[in-house]
Design a protein around this motif. Structure first.
Motif: not given
Length: 146
Positions: A19-20, A24
């Motif tokens: 999951q980006v 991040n």
């Protein structure tokens, strides 16, 4: 900038590695000199435990590049890899026993016996590239001669 997966974030990483938004949230650090960022996906992983001593000690950081799934059949025996499974993040040497079973080898074999790993349980595979020591070794004994 490359994300660092610290020990305290491993459970979250195992659940959210793809999951980006989660990636991040991780702290990011520059690549060390001499490492070209092009053509690879990079991650830093913090070492926990003593299974890979003396090669790695607790709190060392390893830099690794992702091995695409289609290249897993080309793993190099006895190289060090970061293996992400459904439950954990491991740093081990790998030996390809069969196409579907690999052997995980700890450098500290006296305390950690070899284990079979089913390739189907792997979610991500990263090959070790660099080590950042968490502490300097103790100094040798010096004799003053002047």
């Amino acid at each position: 900038m490359v994300p660092l997966v610290p020990v305290k974030a491993r459970a979250g990483y195992v659940a959210s590695y793809d999951q980006v938004d989660y990636i991040n949230t991780l702290e990011k650090y520059a690549l060390p000199p001499g490492v070209t960022p092009h053509g690879a996906i990079w991650r830093y992983f913090e070492v926990d435990g003593d299974s890979m001593e003396p090669t790695f000690t607790k709190d060392d950081v390893v830099l690794a590049s992702m091995v695409p799934t289609e290249d897993w059949f080309q793993i190099r025996n006895f190289y060090i890899y970061v293996v992400v499974t459904e439950n954990q993040v491991l740093i081990k040497r790998l030996f390809r026993k069969t196409d579907t079973k690999w052997v995980m080898i700890s450098d500290n074999e006296d305390l950690y016996p070899q284990e079979l790993l089913s390739v189907s349980n792997i979610k991500e595979l990263w090959v070790f590239r660099r080590k950042i020591n968490s502490k300097a070794p103790p100094p040798k004994k010096f004799e003053i001669k002047v």
